[in-house]
Design a protein around this motif. Structure first.
Motif, PDB file in Angstrom:
ATOM      1  N   VAL A 194     -16.430  13.457 -10.011  1.00  0.00           N
ATOM      2  CA  VAL A 194     -17.689  14.189  -9.985  1.00  0.00           C
ATOM      3  C   VAL A 194     -18.462  13.833  -8.724  1.00  0.00           C
ATOM      4  CG1 VAL A 194     -17.774  14.213 -12.508  1.00  0.00           C
ATOM      5  CG2 VAL A 194     -18.984  12.410 -11.264  1.00  0.00           C
ATOM      6  N   GLY A 195     -19.428  14.684  -8.416  1.00  0.00           N
ATOM      7  CA  GLY A 195     -20.268  14.453  -7.257  1.00  0.00           C
ATOM      8  C   GLY A 195     -21.041  15.713  -6.924  1.00  0.00           C
ATOM      9  N   SER A 205     -20.594  16.298  -1.265  1.00  0.00           N
ATOM     10  CA  SER A 205     -20.448  14.844  -1.399  1.00  0.00           C
ATOM     11  C   SER A 205     -19.176  14.310  -0.752  1.00  0.00           C
ATOM     12  CB  SER A 205     -20.449  14.458  -2.887  1.00  0.00           C
ATOM     13  OG  SER A 205     -19.342  15.048  -3.547  1.00  0.00           O
ATOM     14  N   LYS A 220     -16.145  15.318  -2.167  1.00  0.00           N
ATOM     15  CA  LYS A 220     -15.188  15.383  -3.273  1.00  0.00           C
ATOM     16  C   LYS A 220     -13.996  16.275  -2.930  1.00  0.00           C
ATOM     17  CE  LYS A 220     -16.698  17.618  -6.701  1.00  0.00           C
ATOM     18  NZ  LYS A 220     -17.301  18.212  -7.893  1.00  0.00           N
ATOM     19  N   SER A 236     -11.819  17.683 -11.757  1.00  0.00           N
ATOM     20  CA  SER A 236     -12.986  17.828 -10.893  1.00  0.00           C
ATOM     21  C   SER A 236     -13.876  18.922 -11.465  1.00  0.00           C
ATOM     22  CB  SER A 236     -12.555  18.189  -9.466  1.00  0.00           C
ATOM     23  OG  SER A 236     -13.685  18.421  -8.642  1.00  0.00           O
ATOM     24  N   HIS A 285     -18.344  20.097 -12.395  1.00  0.00           N
ATOM     25  CA  HIS A 285     -19.777  19.816 -12.402  1.00  0.00           C
ATOM     26  C   HIS A 285     -20.316  19.738 -13.823  1.00  0.00           C
ATOM     27  CE1 HIS A 285     -19.505  21.346  -8.172  1.00  0.00           C
ATOM     28  NE2 HIS A 285     -20.348  20.351  -7.991  1.00  0.00           N
ATOM     29  N   MET A 320     -20.802  17.821 -16.887  1.00  0.00           N
ATOM     30  CA  MET A 320     -20.687  16.447 -17.345  1.00  0.00           C
ATOM     31  C   MET A 320     -20.258  16.354 -18.812  1.00  0.00           C
ATOM     32  SD  MET A 320     -21.334  14.701 -14.648  1.00  0.00           S
ATOM     33  CE  MET A 320     -20.601  16.053 -13.735  1.00  0.00           C
ATOM     34  N   VAL A 341     -14.526   7.794 -15.127  1.00  0.00           N
ATOM     35  CA  VAL A 341     -15.204   8.704 -14.213  1.00  0.00           C
ATOM     36  C   VAL A 341     -15.344   8.039 -12.845  1.00  0.00           C
ATOM     37  CG1 VAL A 341     -17.512   7.945 -14.956  1.00  0.00           C
ATOM     38  CG2 VAL A 341     -17.233  10.166 -13.833  1.00  0.00           C
ATOM     39  N   MET A 365     -17.387   8.793  -9.300  1.00  0.00           N
ATOM     40  CA  MET A 365     -18.420   9.619  -8.685  1.00  0.00           C
ATOM     41  C   MET A 365     -18.478   9.343  -7.189  1.00  0.00           C
ATOM     42  SD  MET A 365     -22.457   9.991  -9.593  1.00  0.00           S
ATOM     43  CE  MET A 365     -23.516  11.029  -8.568  1.00  0.00           C
ATOM     44  N   ASN A 383     -20.578  10.216  -3.662  1.00  0.00           N
ATOM     45  CA  ASN A 383     -21.840  10.710  -3.112  1.00  0.00           C
ATOM     46  C   ASN A 383     -21.933  10.281  -1.656  1.00  0.00           C
ATOM     47  OD1 ASN A 383     -24.342  12.022  -3.186  1.00  0.00           O
ATOM     48  ND2 ASN A 383     -25.434  10.134  -3.608  1.00  0.00           N
ATOM     49  N   ASP A 427     -17.293   3.987 -10.509  1.00  0.00           N
ATOM     50  CA  ASP A 427     -15.893   4.060 -10.921  1.00  0.00           C
ATOM     51  C   ASP A 427     -15.734   3.163 -12.131  1.00  0.00           C
ATOM     52  OD1 ASP A 427     -13.189   4.059 -11.312  1.00  0.00           O
ATOM     53  OD2 ASP A 427     -12.649   3.555  -9.251  1.00  0.00           O
ATOM     54  N   PHE A 468     -25.753  10.768 -13.583  1.00  0.00           N
ATOM     55  CA  PHE A 468     -25.412  11.516 -12.375  1.00  0.00           C
ATOM     56  C   PHE A 468     -26.678  11.801 -11.557  1.00  0.00           C
ATOM     57  CE2 PHE A 468     -24.830  15.362  -9.967  1.00  0.00           C
ATOM     58  CZ  PHE A 468     -23.498  15.413  -9.583  1.00  0.00           C
TER      59      PHE A 468
END
Length: 305
Positions: free
Chosen positions: A42-43, A47, A49, A194, A196, A198, A208, A210, A212, A219, A296
């Motif tokens: 996620v991100g 970001s 990703k 992957s 958005h 959540m 998970v 993340m 950014n 992690d 997040f």
């Protein structure tokens, strides 16, 4: 979700860096996914990703760092073990479903008969048999997406990357794909999801990661991350309402109950004892852990500071 069946990672990335001109898109990203593990990547937008995913798939080469698949370098042979469902879908619209699946499987080295057998198996698992003789352009968007997923797993990949797999699907087909993901995980396929959404990560993922601003900022397992960001509050749903208890400095109405802020030194056990001593009827009593969406937002906002 299933327990991780093996310790050797299906995919491991160490120290990935990627620059586009003056922009550092990915900066020292290290991660891994083990067989049977479902990991949410996620991100926020921008970001790094997508760039990270493309380096894991050997679509982009990192400026620095290394990616390995089951301990081997990311060679053309190693990438045969990868399945990738991109966010931007694309199939041959004039072909029928079965020839499409067979053609794509043949590109991965399967024989004609093995590809036909596998197509029947995958179409059955995704409830696509009634549509197997249709042309791709005759399918709805949701059915086309299911066929794209079928094509992604035709060659029995051991590492699967799914980019926004639920986009545009109705609830019935969302559940179908979620059940399929759980089945694949149970077959020791390593899966990176992957998205958005959540809530999908919370439901499906063991862990998970993340990203950014090009770096890994979270992690870990979901329970571990929630504990790390826990506020120290309690959520209590009781009758009468939990108010006026010793060691509770604030009680706020929250959903169907109350969020309690405890004074230093007060324990949840102490609050529970007070409730029971007063004869309260307790429906829920648990730490007020934040949702993954709240975490997040908090991490992203702190990163902007």
């Amino acid at each position: 979700m299933t327990s991780v069946a093996a310790t050797r990672p299906a995919v491991r990335a160490v120290g990935l860096r990627k620059r586009f001109g003056n922009l550092v898109a990915v900066n020292n990203v290290s991660l891994s996914v083990s067989p049977g593990e479902v990991v949410g990547l996620v991100g926020p937008n921008g970001s790094g990703k997508t760039t990270t995913i493309r380096m894991l798939l050997d679509i982009l080469r990192p400026d620095e760092g290394q990616v390995s698949i089951f301990g081997a370098d990311l060679t053309a042979q190693a990438t045969e073990q990868i399945g990738y469902l991109p966010e931007e879908r694309g199939l041959y619209r004039g072909l029928r479903v079965i020839p499409t699946l067979v053609y794509l499987a043949r590109l991965k080295g399967m024989s004609q008969q093995d590809a036909l057998d596998r197509a029947g198996e995958v179409l059955s698992r995704l409830s696509l048999e009634p549509h197997q003789n249709k042309k791709i352009r005759e399918l709805s968007r949701g059915l086309g997406q299911l066929v794209q997923l079928a094509a992604t797993v035709m060659h029995k990949p051991r590492f699967l990357v799914l980019d926004e797999p639920f986009s545009g699907l109705d609830p019935v087909n969302v559940r179908l794909i979620k059940d399929f993901i759980a089945e694949l995980s149970g077959e020791s396929v390593a899966i990176m999801l992957s998205t958005h959404q959540m809530t999908d990560v919370e439901e499906l993922c063991d862990r998970v990661i993340m990203i950014n601003k090009g770096s890994v900022v979270l992690d870990g397992g979901l329970a571990e991350i929630r504990r790390r960001f826990a506020s120290g509050e309690l959520f209590v749903a009781s009758h009468p309402a939990p108010e006026g208890h010793e060691g509770v400095i604030e009680s706020r109405a929250h959903g169907a109950g109350h969020a309690l802020s405890l004074a230093a030194g007060q324990t949840p056990e102490g609050v529970l004892r007070q409730l029971l001593d007063r004869g309260a009827s307790i429906d829920r009593f648990e730490p007020a852990t934040p949702s993954l969406e709240q975490i997040f937002v908090r991490v992203v906002e702190e990163g902007r500071g």
